[in-house]
Motif scaffolding. Structure first.
Motif, mmCIF file in Angstrom:
data_model
loop_
_atom_site.group_PDB
_atom_site.id
_atom_site.type_symbol
_atom_site.label_atom_id
_atom_site.label_comp_id
_atom_site.label_asym_id
_atom_site.label_seq_id
_atom_site.Cartn_x
_atom_site.Cartn_y
_atom_site.Cartn_z
ATOM 1 N N PRO A 17 33.579 30.405 50.219
ATOM 2 C CA PRO A 17 34.652 30.437 49.223
ATOM 3 C C PRO A 17 35.737 29.415 49.554
ATOM 4 C CG PRO A 17 34.855 32.297 50.722
ATOM 5 C CD PRO A 17 33.556 31.637 51.045
ATOM 6 N N THR A 18 36.322 28.826 48.524
ATOM 7 C CA THR A 18 37.395 27.855 48.725
ATOM 8 C C THR A 18 38.649 28.287 47.961
ATOM 9 O OG1 THR A 18 36.591 26.524 46.861
ATOM 10 C CG2 THR A 18 35.814 25.923 49.064
ATOM 11 N N TYR A 19 39.800 27.814 48.425
ATOM 12 C CA TYR A 19 41.089 28.188 47.845
ATOM 13 C C TYR A 19 41.986 26.957 47.757
ATOM 14 C CZ TYR A 19 39.529 32.834 49.391
ATOM 15 O OH TYR A 19 38.805 33.987 49.608
ATOM 16 N N THR A 20 42.961 27.012 46.860
ATOM 17 C CA THR A 20 43.971 25.973 46.781
ATOM 18 C C THR A 20 45.313 26.622 46.441
ATOM 19 O OG1 THR A 20 44.506 23.813 45.827
ATOM 20 C CG2 THR A 20 43.585 25.460 44.335
ATOM 21 N N LYS A 21 46.346 25.837 46.224
ATOM 22 C CA LYS A 21 47.673 26.364 45.950
ATOM 23 C C LYS A 21 47.694 27.105 44.605
ATOM 24 C CE LYS A 21 49.881 22.586 48.486
ATOM 25 N NZ LYS A 21 48.618 21.912 48.833
ATOM 26 N N PRO A 22 48.484 28.179 44.467
ATOM 27 C CA PRO A 22 49.464 28.683 45.437
ATOM 28 C C PRO A 22 48.814 29.591 46.488
ATOM 29 C CG PRO A 22 49.554 30.006 43.466
ATOM 30 C CD PRO A 22 48.568 28.904 43.184
ATOM 31 N N ARG A 23 49.546 29.822 47.552
ATOM 32 C CA ARG A 23 49.045 30.662 48.642
ATOM 33 C C ARG A 23 48.845 32.100 48.190
ATOM 34 N NH1 ARG A 23 51.907 30.962 54.625
ATOM 35 N NH2 ARG A 23 50.686 32.705 55.463
ATOM 36 N N ASN A 24 49.722 32.555 47.295
ATOM 37 C CA ASN A 24 49.637 33.919 46.761
ATOM 38 C C ASN A 24 49.621 33.822 45.241
ATOM 39 O OD1 ASN A 24 50.432 36.490 45.604
ATOM 40 N ND2 ASN A 24 50.997 37.128 47.668
ATOM 41 N N PHE A 25 48.557 34.344 44.630
ATOM 42 C CA PHE A 25 48.478 34.360 43.166
ATOM 43 C C PHE A 25 48.166 35.779 42.708
ATOM 44 C CE2 PHE A 25 46.136 33.973 39.133
ATOM 45 C CZ PHE A 25 47.096 33.302 38.382
ATOM 46 N N ARG A 26 49.172 36.390 42.051
ATOM 47 C CA ARG A 26 49.051 37.754 41.547
ATOM 48 C C ARG A 26 48.615 38.730 42.633
ATOM 49 N NH1 ARG A 26 46.448 36.994 35.445
ATOM 50 N NH2 ARG A 26 48.102 35.602 34.670
ATOM 51 N N GLY A 27 49.168 38.528 43.799
ATOM 52 C CA GLY A 27 48.889 39.427 44.911
ATOM 53 C C GLY A 27 47.631 39.095 45.693
ATOM 54 N N MET A 28 46.892 38.087 45.259
ATOM 55 C CA MET A 28 45.668 37.684 45.964
ATOM 56 C C MET A 28 46.006 36.559 46.931
ATOM 57 S SD MET A 28 42.845 37.841 42.871
ATOM 58 C CE MET A 28 43.890 37.006 41.657
ATOM 59 N N GLU A 29 45.858 36.848 48.228
ATOM 60 C CA GLU A 29 46.275 35.933 49.298
ATOM 61 C C GLU A 29 45.124 35.047 49.765
ATOM 62 O OE1 GLU A 29 49.137 35.464 50.912
ATOM 63 O OE2 GLU A 29 50.420 37.179 50.415
ATOM 64 N N VAL A 30 45.456 33.825 50.135
ATOM 65 C CA VAL A 30 44.511 32.950 50.815
ATOM 66 C C VAL A 30 44.293 33.504 52.223
ATOM 67 C CG1 VAL A 30 44.133 30.622 51.722
ATOM 68 C CG2 VAL A 30 45.243 30.934 49.494
ATOM 69 N N PRO A 31 43.044 33.601 52.700
ATOM 70 C CA PRO A 31 42.801 34.095 54.062
ATOM 71 C C PRO A 31 43.634 33.338 55.096
ATOM 72 C CG PRO A 31 40.733 33.929 52.890
ATOM 73 C CD PRO A 31 41.777 33.317 51.994
ATOM 74 N N GLU A 32 44.254 34.080 55.997
ATOM 75 C CA GLU A 32 45.187 33.526 56.971
ATOM 76 C C GLU A 32 44.553 32.450 57.839
ATOM 77 O OE1 GLU A 32 49.022 33.180 58.141
ATOM 78 O OE2 GLU A 32 48.285 34.676 56.702
ATOM 79 N N VAL A 33 43.287 32.599 58.166
ATOM 80 C CA VAL A 33 42.633 31.646 59.067
ATOM 81 C C VAL A 33 42.635 30.231 58.472
ATOM 82 C CG1 VAL A 33 40.317 32.109 58.142
ATOM 83 C CG2 VAL A 33 40.569 31.205 60.463
ATOM 84 N N LEU A 34 42.601 30.116 57.140
ATOM 85 C CA LEU A 34 42.566 28.802 56.512
ATOM 86 C C LEU A 34 43.902 28.089 56.599
ATOM 87 C CD1 LEU A 34 40.464 29.624 53.301
ATOM 88 C CD2 LEU A 34 39.671 28.662 55.478
ATOM 89 N N LEU A 35 44.944 28.832 56.948
ATOM 90 C CA LEU A 35 46.281 28.256 57.088
ATOM 91 C C LEU A 35 46.640 27.997 58.544
ATOM 92 C CD1 LEU A 35 48.008 30.790 54.650
ATOM 93 C CD2 LEU A 35 47.067 28.548 54.065
ATOM 94 N N SER A 36 45.720 28.331 59.439
ATOM 95 C CA SER A 36 46.032 28.297 60.877
ATOM 96 C C SER A 36 46.031 26.893 61.463
ATOM 97 C CB SER A 36 45.018 29.153 61.642
ATOM 98 O OG SER A 36 43.723 28.559 61.592
ATOM 99 N N GLY A 37 45.279 25.973 60.859
ATOM 100 C CA GLY A 37 45.152 24.634 61.432
ATOM 101 C C GLY A 37 44.133 24.572 62.556
ATOM 102 N N ASN A 38 43.522 25.704 62.895
ATOM 103 C CA ASN A 38 42.508 25.766 63.949
ATOM 104 C C ASN A 38 41.146 25.494 63.313
ATOM 105 O OD1 ASN A 38 40.548 26.622 65.852
ATOM 106 N ND2 ASN A 38 42.072 27.944 66.850
ATOM 107 N N HIS A 39 40.671 24.267 63.438
ATOM 108 C CA HIS A 39 39.458 23.872 62.728
ATOM 109 C C HIS A 39 38.214 24.577 63.247
ATOM 110 C CE1 HIS A 39 41.527 20.925 60.333
ATOM 111 N NE2 HIS A 39 42.095 20.420 61.413
#
Length: 221
Positions: free
Chosen positions: A174-196
């Motif tokens: 699954p892939t995500y883009t902005k915004p980080r939060n859309f209608r209460g649905m959050e992008v998984p935290e690991v994708l924001l970690s910068g830890n490749h």
């Protein structure tokens, strides 16, 4: 690569060749696509290309002469003739990769009640895009052209199709883009970690889980 689409209805395909990635590939001379009407090869006074079936039955069957003459006029030693037919082998990404390595593809589109059986003698491979019936082979031909052309080197970035669904018998992550939060649905935290490393592990796990849930038959392969 050169692709010749042999069809009774070239007008069905014309707009497809003038948009998006296909148009770009043609303009960059990475692929040349020709639309050929095999009715032009008929020797019948009325340009007839079909007739009633021996033994009776409903509908009309495509006859040998126009198709034989058409294929033989464009075929070379480097050509691969593909018949689009419901009773062909099931099309998949592996087939797309194999066809993308060919120099010249001839895609034969059927219509009406199908082909005279003897036409199969001049075909190299028969392909079906699914267990259902269409009015003709034009839509399957478009499927092959699209799936094959995008694999030709230089058409899209190689990394784009190496990480897609069906490679390694797994679906895509699954892939995500902005915004980080859309209608209460959050992008998984690991994708924001910068830890490749963790991101790669997460994506691989998601590929496996999604495949197990939606297409467990792929895992059996």
């Amino acid at each position: 690569m050169r692709i010749d689409i042999v069809t009774l209805f070239p007008e069905m395909l014309e707009s497809f060749l003038t948009s998006s990635i296909i148009k770009r590939a043609i303009n960059q001379k990475l692929v040349k696509i020709n639309l050929i009407n095999f009715r032009d090869y008929s020797k019948d006074p009325h340009s007839k290309v079909d007739d009633t079936p021996y033994g009776g039955g409903c509908g009309m069957v495509l006859t040998c002469q126009p198709i034989f003459d058409c294929i033989e006029s464009i075929k070379t030693e480097k050509s691969k003739v593909v018949m689009l037919t419901p009773d062909g082998i099931s099309y998949n990404q592996k087939q797309a990769y194999n066809l993308s390595k060919e120099t010249h593809l001839i895609l034969l589109c059927g219509h009406y009640e199908g082909f005279d059986e003897r036409i199969r003698s001049i075909v190299d491979i028969e392909i079906s895009i699914g267990d259902y019936i269409l009015t003709g082979g034009e839509i399957p031909a478009l499927v092959l052209v699209d799936s094959v052309t995008r694999l030709i080197p230089g058409v899209i970035e190689e990394k784009s199709h190496l990480e897609e669904s069906f490679n390694d018998s797994l679906l895509d992550y699954p892939t995500y883009t902005k915004p980080r939060n859309f209608r209460g649905m959050e992008v998984p935290e690991v994708l924001l970690s910068g830890n490749h490393k963790k991101i790669d592990e997460f994506r691989q796990e998601m590929r496996y889980n999604r495949t197990k849930e939606r297409r467990p038959d792929l895992l059996k392969k």
